[in-house]
Design an enzyme around this catalytic site. Structure first.
Site, short mmCIF file in Angstrom:
data_model
loop_
_atom_site.label_atom_id
_atom_site.label_comp_id
_atom_site.label_asym_id
_atom_site.label_seq_id
_atom_site.Cartn_x
_atom_site.Cartn_y
_atom_site.Cartn_z
N GLY A 4 27.99 37.06 40.05
CA GLY A 4 28.39 37.65 38.76
C GLY A 4 28.01 36.73 37.61
O GLY A 4 28.74 36.62 36.61
N ASP A 51 24.62 43.20 45.10
CA ASP A 51 25.98 43.75 45.05
C ASP A 51 26.79 42.91 46.04
O ASP A 51 26.61 43.02 47.25
CB ASP A 51 25.97 45.22 45.46
CG ASP A 51 27.38 45.80 45.56
OD1 ASP A 51 28.37 45.04 45.40
OD2 ASP A 51 27.49 47.01 45.81
N ASN A 78 32.54 34.35 41.85
CA ASN A 78 33.05 34.69 40.52
C ASN A 78 33.06 36.18 40.22
O ASN A 78 33.91 36.66 39.47
CB ASN A 78 32.20 33.95 39.47
CG ASN A 78 32.37 34.53 38.08
OD1 ASN A 78 33.34 34.25 37.39
ND2 ASN A 78 31.42 35.37 37.66
N SER A 130 43.17 34.43 39.77
CA SER A 130 43.73 34.81 38.47
C SER A 130 45.20 34.45 38.46
O SER A 130 45.86 34.48 39.52
CB SER A 130 43.59 36.32 38.25
OG SER A 130 44.37 36.71 37.12
N TYR A 143 43.96 44.82 41.67
CA TYR A 143 43.40 43.55 41.18
C TYR A 143 44.27 42.36 41.62
O TYR A 143 43.77 41.34 42.11
CB TYR A 143 43.30 43.62 39.66
CG TYR A 143 42.65 42.43 39.00
CD1 TYR A 143 41.27 42.28 38.98
CD2 TYR A 143 43.43 41.44 38.40
CE1 TYR A 143 40.68 41.19 38.37
CE2 TYR A 143 42.83 40.35 37.79
CZ TYR A 143 41.46 40.22 37.77
OH TYR A 143 40.87 39.12 37.17
N ALA A 145 46.38 42.23 44.14
CA ALA A 145 46.27 42.05 45.59
C ALA A 145 44.97 41.33 45.94
O ALA A 145 44.95 40.44 46.80
CB ALA A 145 46.33 43.40 46.30
N ILE A 176 41.31 35.41 29.27
CA ILE A 176 40.07 34.81 28.75
C ILE A 176 39.26 35.88 28.02
O ILE A 176 39.15 37.01 28.50
CB ILE A 176 39.22 34.24 29.92
CG1 ILE A 176 40.08 33.38 30.87
CG2 ILE A 176 38.02 33.45 29.40
CD1 ILE A 176 40.77 32.19 30.26
#
Ligand code: NAI
Length: 235
Positions: A4, A51, A78, A130, A143, A145, A176
């Protein structure tokens, strides 16, 4: 290797590594942004469209990086997406997409580089978690989980690979400023910022600095850790 890497935290991290003199291979699902970013990073950077949720696509990338460079020192997992919604209304497809891109991706990439790093008897793996993976967040069950899963994966793989001189750590950003958060309505943004003791959203450079540190010689004795870079959102 930075997944990413075309935008946001991934691009800032790749930039940080190039500044330290590293050769950087970025991948991204977005070919236009990926090519533009790699060009702006200069001759030490390469881009491949990947991907990360697709095992074969990841294996092809790792093979091509190995045939070009002959070694892999650092992997940064990332790439990530959000598909927010309350659990009662969350579509199965949104659950699957987030778990595949945010968590299965890290399995795909970590597995693919681990043979090489074990042979080398050295390596650094840094996963983007996160703050919400630790404290939770309504409307982000998928997200959260995936990020809690990233933390578990980090610790398990850290224990597996420690004897081979490979460290595995996570960086847990708070709020961010990137494309991922740009679409938030002003009210939600203000509510988020009110929860940050340092009183501001973070920048991509704040996160890249922690990632580059974990890849550096200074971090040689750190493994299995989650470094929160969130302006104090979690203490
Ligand atoms: P971003 O949306 O700005 O950039 C993510 C990049 O990943 C994009 O270039 C996108 O094309 C790429 N990507 C998406 N799906 C992919 C796939 N299947 N394969 C390959 N590449 C793919 O996101 P941002 O904000 O830079 O986030 C980076 C990481 O940091 C993510 O894991 C995110 O969950 C995490 N994070 C971000 C926070 C924030 O406030 N921005 C807070 C906490 C964690």
């Amino acid at each position: 290797m930075v997944t990413g890497g075309a935008a946001g935290i991934g691009r800032a991290t790749a930039t940080g590594f190039v500044k330290e003199g590293a050769k950087v291979a970025i991948c991204d699902v977005n070919p236009e942004a990926g090519k533009t970013t790699a060009e702006s990073l200069g001759p030490e950077a390469t881009f491949q469209q990947v991907d990360v949720s697709d095992n074969k696509s990841v294996n092809d990338w790792v093979e091509s990086v190995m045939s070009q460079h002959g070694q892999i020192d650092v992997l940064v997992n990332n790439a990530g997406i959000t598909r927010d919604g309350l659990i009662m209304r969350m579509k199965e497809a949104d659950w699957d997409a987030v778990l595949n891109v945010n968590l299965k991706s890290a399995f795909n990439c970590t597995k693919a580089v681990s043979k090489t790093m074990v042979k080398q008897r050295s390596g650094r793996i840094i996963n983007l978690a996160s703050v919400v993976g630790v404290i939770g967040n309504p409307g982000q069950a998928n997200y959260v989980a995936s990020k809690a899963g990233i933390i578990g994966l980090t610790k398990a793989v850290a224990k597996e690979l420690a004897s081979r001189n490979i460290t595995v750590n996570a960086v847990a950003p708070g709020f961010i400023e990137t494309d991922m958060t740009a679409s938030l309505p002003d009210k939600a943004r203000e509510a988020m910022e009110a929860q940050i003791p340092l009183g501001r959203a973070g920048t991509v450079r704040d996160i890249a600095a922690a990632v580059v540190f974990l890849a550096s010689d200074q971090a040689v004795y750190i493994t299995g850790q989650v470094i929160h870079v969130s302006g104090g959102m979690y203490m």
